[in-house]
Design an enzyme around this catalytic site. Structure first.
Site, short mmCIF file in Angstrom:
data_model
loop_
_atom_site.label_atom_id
_atom_site.label_comp_id
_atom_site.label_asym_id
_atom_site.label_seq_id
_atom_site.Cartn_x
_atom_site.Cartn_y
_atom_site.Cartn_z
N TYR A 1 41.82 18.70 46.31
CA TYR A 1 42.82 19.67 45.86
C TYR A 1 42.72 20.94 46.69
O TYR A 1 41.69 21.23 47.31
CB TYR A 1 42.64 19.99 44.37
CG TYR A 1 41.39 20.77 44.02
CD1 TYR A 1 41.36 22.16 44.05
CD2 TYR A 1 40.22 20.10 43.65
CE1 TYR A 1 40.21 22.88 43.73
CE2 TYR A 1 39.07 20.81 43.31
CZ TYR A 1 39.07 22.20 43.36
OH TYR A 1 37.94 22.90 43.04
N CYS A 2 43.81 21.70 46.71
CA CYS A 2 43.86 23.01 47.37
C CYS A 2 44.89 23.86 46.63
O CYS A 2 45.34 23.48 45.55
CB CYS A 2 44.19 22.88 48.85
SG CYS A 2 45.79 22.11 49.19
N THR A 3 45.28 24.98 47.18
CA THR A 3 46.15 25.92 46.47
C THR A 3 47.52 25.33 46.16
O THR A 3 47.96 25.30 45.01
CB THR A 3 46.33 27.21 47.28
OG1 THR A 3 45.05 27.76 47.57
CG2 THR A 3 47.15 28.23 46.50
N GLY B 1 48.77 22.34 48.07
CA GLY B 1 48.87 20.96 48.50
C GLY B 1 48.88 20.74 49.99
O GLY B 1 48.58 19.64 50.47
N ILE C 1 46.79 23.38 43.04
CA ILE C 1 46.36 24.06 41.81
C ILE C 1 47.54 24.78 41.16
O ILE C 1 47.66 24.85 39.94
CB ILE C 1 45.24 25.08 42.13
CG1 ILE C 1 44.08 24.39 42.82
CG2 ILE C 1 44.77 25.78 40.87
CD1 ILE C 1 43.10 25.35 43.49
#
Length: 494
Positions: A345-347, A349, A375
């Site tokens: 996951y990241c901020t 995508g 997220i």
């Protein structure tokens, strides 16, 4: 007078002919004057499109305000065909006389070849803005109609910040860049937009009306019609004040991983999971981890200062400072991922798109999944889910909140604190967590080196400034090697 002969100089007939020629020239030049652009016999809709294309073409030739004359005057405001223009009528005349064909094609009107001082435009194609041949007909040059919107509504400080990206093949990144710049300026948006042959990545802020119009225009752009949808735009409370300015540019990658997109392509990405699917996977992972039976790694693809103030429970958060270090991190820790299911996951995508592709290229993981929308989208549906703390954002807000948890501490006294500030040292750009009590004591730098020495600088003969390395960067390895035991992997306690 014989047809084809010049009228005798000073004769009444010659004077009349001269007046006719000058009047014809004025009419020709007059097409470029005023706000509307070139005159033509068009219907209302075609005329509107022509005027929009004309306005966009002129906007694309604007010189940034920072590059203009600093002495109080406006100075050069537009540049085109190696010419400089200080007044609006001048650039309008130039575009009307020399780029009418370009404007017509951008408006989709099938205009005749552009006129030039030497006659018709050369055969074999037209010049695009900037003088290059146009090779990307799928990019529509259009600006939204804002005549029905008041200036106050368009520039209101109460607004949103949008975050989005779109991977797609862009034949002419510079043309897309010019359109984006003109579009953002037209809507009074600030922020950062990266354009590359692999797509577009942007975060922009503006009024609610402006951001809504921006989304509408982006979704109507032929280039993005099959790859971008409403859900791809992540929105949070903010506005144009969240960014210092507007920066739009062409780059090799839309997110800087440091690997040629032709070598590791977004087309080889991991399996996308919706927020609901990802939530269930994390729930199952945490349940298995408590029993010491997990075969999954929950991997945070962000930088250390992002995961420091907020992350998913039980995640592995690499201590890296830039996403361009992520490939090296994977290479140095391949054994960690062997035969594992990886949930990434990241901020928003975008980092997972290339990051998962790189991890998959190593052929060590059993499966690689990624959180679609990042997220940001997860918190829209699960504000009190498995993500705890704040979400770091790359603008002047630094973070947005969805729950009340504080998981980080003040750099100096250790009290719970999660509001970043820039290091107070003039030559340092590190972020620091320092609580109000410590701030009042003057503890506002990122580390003792910055606090005590104020980062001594030396100047080279060339005028470049060298920064003394501070404690924050000196003690952090560029690519950390994880010392994780099988037991730690099974329990999710890294």
């Amino acid at each position: 007078m014989v047809l084809g002969e010049a009228a005798p100089r000073g004769s009444a007939e010659g004077a009349a002919a001269g007046r006719k020629q000058r009047a014809a020239a004025r009419r020709k030049v007059g097409r470029g004057r005023g706000r509307a652009g070139p005159r033509c016999n068009l219907g209302n809709e075609d005329a509107r499109r022509a005027f929009q294309a004309f306005s966009l073409f002129v906007k694309a030739k604007e010189v940034p305000a920072a590059s203009r004359c600093p002495g109080g005057g406006e100075g050069v405001r537009w540049r085109c065909c190696r010419q400089a223009f200080e007044e609006l009528p001048g650039i309008h005349r130039h575009v009307a006389l020399h780029h009418s064909g370009d404007v017509g094609r951008q408006a989709g009107l099938g205009a005749a070849p552009a006129e030039s001082a030497g006659g018709a435009a050369p055969a074999g194609g037209s010049a695009r803005p900037g003088g290059r041949s146009c090779g990307s007909p799928e990019i529509a040059w259009a600006l939204p109609d804002t005549s029905h919107v008041s200036h106050d509504d368009l520039t209101s400080q109460v607004g949103d910040v949008l975050l989005y990206y779109c991977y797609c093949e862009v034949r002419d990144p510079e043309k897309l860049c010019a359109w984006q710049k003109a579009l953002c300026q037209h809507l009074h948006l600030t922020g950062k937009v990266r354009v590359a042959s692999e797509g577009i990545n942007g975060t922009v802020g503006g009024s609610k009306v402006a951001t809504s119009l921006y989304i509408k225009v982006m979704l109507s752009q032929p280039l993005f019609k099959t790859t971008l949808c409403q859900e791809d735009f992540k929105s949070s409370a903010g506005g144009a004040h969240c960014f210092p300015d507007l920066r739009v540019g062409v780059f090799k990658e839309i997110v800087p991983m440091g690997i040629d997109p032709k070598i590791v392509s977004y087309k080889e990405t991991g399996i996308h999971l919706s927020p609901q699917e990802f939530h269930r996977e994390v729930e199952q992972y945490l349940s298995q981890a408590t029993q010491g039976q997990s075969d999954t790694i929950l991997l945070d693809c962000r930088n250390f200062y992002e995961s420091k103030i907020g992350h998913f429970q039980g995640c592995l958060a690499p201590d890296i400072r830039k996403f361009s270090y992520f490939p090296s991190y994977v290479d140095e820790n391949l054994e960690l991922f062997k035969d594992k299911r990886v949930l990434m996951y990241c901020t928003g995508g975008i980092r997972c798109e290339r990051g998962s592709a790189y991890l998959r290229s190593k052929a060590v993981c059993r499966e690689v999944y990624q959180l679609k929308g990042g997220i940001h989208k997860y918190l829209e549906e699960f504000p009190d889910g498995f993500y705890r703390g704040k979400l770091f954002v790359f603008d002047d807000r630094y973070a947005i909140c969805s729950n009340e948890d504080i998981i980080s501490a003040c750099r100096y006294c250790g009290v719970l604190w999660d509001q970043y500030k820039l290091c107070s040292s003039q030559h340092c750009r590190q972020l620091v967590l320092t609580c109000p009590a410590c701030c009042n004591k003057g503890l506002t730098a990122c580390c003792p080196v910055c606090q005590e020495k104020e980062l001594k600088v030396t100047s080279r003969a060339s005028g470049q400034i060298l920064k003394e390395e501070c404690e924050c960067t000196r003690r952090r390895p560029r690519v950390p090697i994880e010392h994780v035991s099988p037991r730690m992997l099974d329990t999710g306690k890294y």
